[in-house]
Design an enzyme around this catalytic site. Structure first.
Site, PDB file in Angstrom:
ATOM      1  N   GLY A 118       0.832  -1.204   0.000  1.00  0.00           N
ATOM      2  CA  GLY A 118       0.000   0.000   0.000  1.00  0.00           C
ATOM      3  C   GLY A 118       0.864   1.250   0.000  1.00  0.00           C
ATOM      4  O   GLY A 118       2.023   1.215   0.411  1.00  0.00           O
TER       5      GLY A 118
ATOM      6  N   GLN B  10       2.860   9.926   1.468  1.00  0.00           N
ATOM      7  CA  GLN B  10       4.221   9.381   1.437  1.00  0.00           C
ATOM      8  C   GLN B  10       5.026   9.859   0.230  1.00  0.00           C
ATOM      9  O   GLN B  10       6.248   9.728   0.219  1.00  0.00           O
ATOM     10  CB  GLN B  10       4.178   7.845   1.437  1.00  0.00           C
ATOM     11  CG  GLN B  10       3.659   7.265   2.743  1.00  0.00           C
ATOM     12  CD  GLN B  10       3.505   5.770   2.636  1.00  0.00           C
ATOM     13  OE1 GLN B  10       2.496   5.279   2.151  1.00  0.00           O
ATOM     14  NE2 GLN B  10       4.511   5.030   3.064  1.00  0.00           N
TER      15      GLN B  10
ATOM     16  N   CYS C  23       6.286  -0.438   6.669  1.00  0.00           N
ATOM     17  CA  CYS C  23       5.880   0.758   5.936  1.00  0.00           C
ATOM     18  C   CYS C  23       7.023   1.161   5.006  1.00  0.00           C
ATOM     19  O   CYS C  23       8.185   1.138   5.416  1.00  0.00           O
ATOM     20  CB  CYS C  23       5.590   1.882   6.924  1.00  0.00           C
ATOM     21  SG  CYS C  23       5.097   3.426   6.144  1.00  0.00           S
ATOM     22  N   LEU C  24       6.697   1.539   3.780  1.00  0.00           N
ATOM     23  CA  LEU C  24       7.739   1.955   2.838  1.00  0.00           C
ATOM     24  C   LEU C  24       8.461   3.215   3.318  1.00  0.00           C
ATOM     25  O   LEU C  24       9.578   3.477   2.893  1.00  0.00           O
ATOM     26  CB  LEU C  24       7.137   2.190   1.454  1.00  0.00           C
ATOM     27  CG  LEU C  24       6.597   0.937   0.743  1.00  0.00           C
ATOM     28  CD1 LEU C  24       5.963   1.319  -0.593  1.00  0.00           C
ATOM     29  CD2 LEU C  24       7.691  -0.100   0.543  1.00  0.00           C
TER      30      LEU C  24
ATOM     31  N   HIS D 118      -3.949   1.375   7.962  1.00  0.00           N
ATOM     32  CA  HIS D 118      -2.578   1.902   7.964  1.00  0.00           C
ATOM     33  C   HIS D 118      -2.460   3.082   6.976  1.00  0.00           C
ATOM     34  O   HIS D 118      -1.929   4.136   7.317  1.00  0.00           O
ATOM     35  CB  HIS D 118      -1.614   0.761   7.586  1.00  0.00           C
ATOM     36  CG  HIS D 118      -0.182   1.148   7.426  1.00  0.00           C
ATOM     37  ND1 HIS D 118       0.817   0.657   8.239  1.00  0.00           N
ATOM     38  CD2 HIS D 118       0.437   1.973   6.531  1.00  0.00           C
ATOM     39  CE1 HIS D 118       1.976   1.180   7.857  1.00  0.00           C
ATOM     40  NE2 HIS D 118       1.782   1.972   6.817  1.00  0.00           N
ATOM     41  N   GLU D 119      -2.996   2.888   5.768  1.00  0.00           N
ATOM     42  CA  GLU D 119      -2.877   3.943   4.746  1.00  0.00           C
ATOM     43  C   GLU D 119      -3.747   5.149   5.091  1.00  0.00           C
ATOM     44  O   GLU D 119      -3.364   6.299   4.837  1.00  0.00           O
ATOM     45  CB  GLU D 119      -3.237   3.410   3.359  1.00  0.00           C
ATOM     46  CG  GLU D 119      -2.410   2.220   2.872  1.00  0.00           C
ATOM     47  CD  GLU D 119      -0.905   2.420   2.959  1.00  0.00           C
ATOM     48  OE1 GLU D 119      -0.451   3.577   2.870  1.00  0.00           O
ATOM     49  OE2 GLU D 119      -0.185   1.418   3.142  1.00  0.00           O
TER      50      GLU D 119
ATOM     51  N   HIS E  16      -1.942   7.391   7.325  1.00  0.00           N
ATOM     52  CA  HIS E  16      -0.984   8.267   6.630  1.00  0.00           C
ATOM     53  C   HIS E  16      -1.670   9.570   6.193  1.00  0.00           C
ATOM     54  O   HIS E  16      -1.084  10.643   6.296  1.00  0.00           O
ATOM     55  CB  HIS E  16      -0.432   7.576   5.376  1.00  0.00           C
ATOM     56  CG  HIS E  16       0.744   6.680   5.630  1.00  0.00           C
ATOM     57  ND1 HIS E  16       1.905   7.122   6.213  1.00  0.00           N
ATOM     58  CD2 HIS E  16       0.939   5.365   5.356  1.00  0.00           C
ATOM     59  CE1 HIS E  16       2.773   6.106   6.285  1.00  0.00           C
ATOM     60  NE2 HIS E  16       2.208   5.029   5.774  1.00  0.00           N
TER      61      HIS E  16
HETATM   62 NI    NI Z   1       2.989   3.116   5.532  1.00  0.00          NI
END
Ligand code: NI
Length: 168
Positions: free
Chosen positions: A46, A51, A92-93, A134-135, A138
């Protein structure tokens, strides 16, 4: 399409609260395409627009094993959440190589626009439910490590800053 730069924690821009998308137009189509390419390239499940330093409510997700089932969520909202909670390791990226447990609703019902601007609603459980929450965090400027203890967060911050210096 183009690969976008993914912000790394503790970049303060990750704490920006995203604004709703006003129109699903060519600019948003371009953003969605670039976000999908960036997510697949980084092998993530995701990615939120936050981000990639775009502060509008856009998320892309693909939790399929074959990596061939992209979901696009524009202006997502949770219309229902289960009382039952689940605890699973998240990554997480924006916080590479860090994994830890975060409490999430086991099931959620999500309403959003799709990439064509049409309203969609679906129920999610398992990894997809976790990923959606989670997204969506963000988009509110929240990174998953903020659920962890201050001590753990400080350690992660130190590790990330050290890595950034090494990469520079
Ligand atoms: Ni993330």
């Amino acid at each position: 399409m183009a690969k976008l730069n993914i912000l790394r924690y503790p970049d303060p821009r990750l704490h920006t609260v995203a604004k709703p998308v006003q129109a699903v137009d060519a600019r948003i189509h371009q953003l969605v395409g670039d976000m999908l390419e960036s997510m697949y390239d980084a092998d993530g499940v995701g990615l939120a627009a936050t981000q990639v330093d775009v502060h509008e409510r856009v998320i892309v997700i693909d939790t399929s094993d074959a990596r061939d089932d992209p979901r696009v969520l524009i202006n997502p909202e949770l219309v229902a959440t289960s009382e039952e909670m689940t605890l699973a390791d998240e990554g997480c990226l924006s916080v590479p190589l860090i994994y830890d447990k975060v409490p999430r609703h086991a099931k959620v019902t999500v309403r959003s626009l799709d990439r064509e601007g049409k309203q969609q609603e679906f129920e999610a459980e398992g990894l997809l439910a976790i990923c959606v929450q989670h997204e969506m965090d963000h988009l509110m400027g929240k990174v998953f490590v903020e659920y962890l203890s201050q001590l753990k967060r400080d350690r992660i911050k130190t590790k990330m800053l050290k890595k950034a210096r090494e990469d520079a």
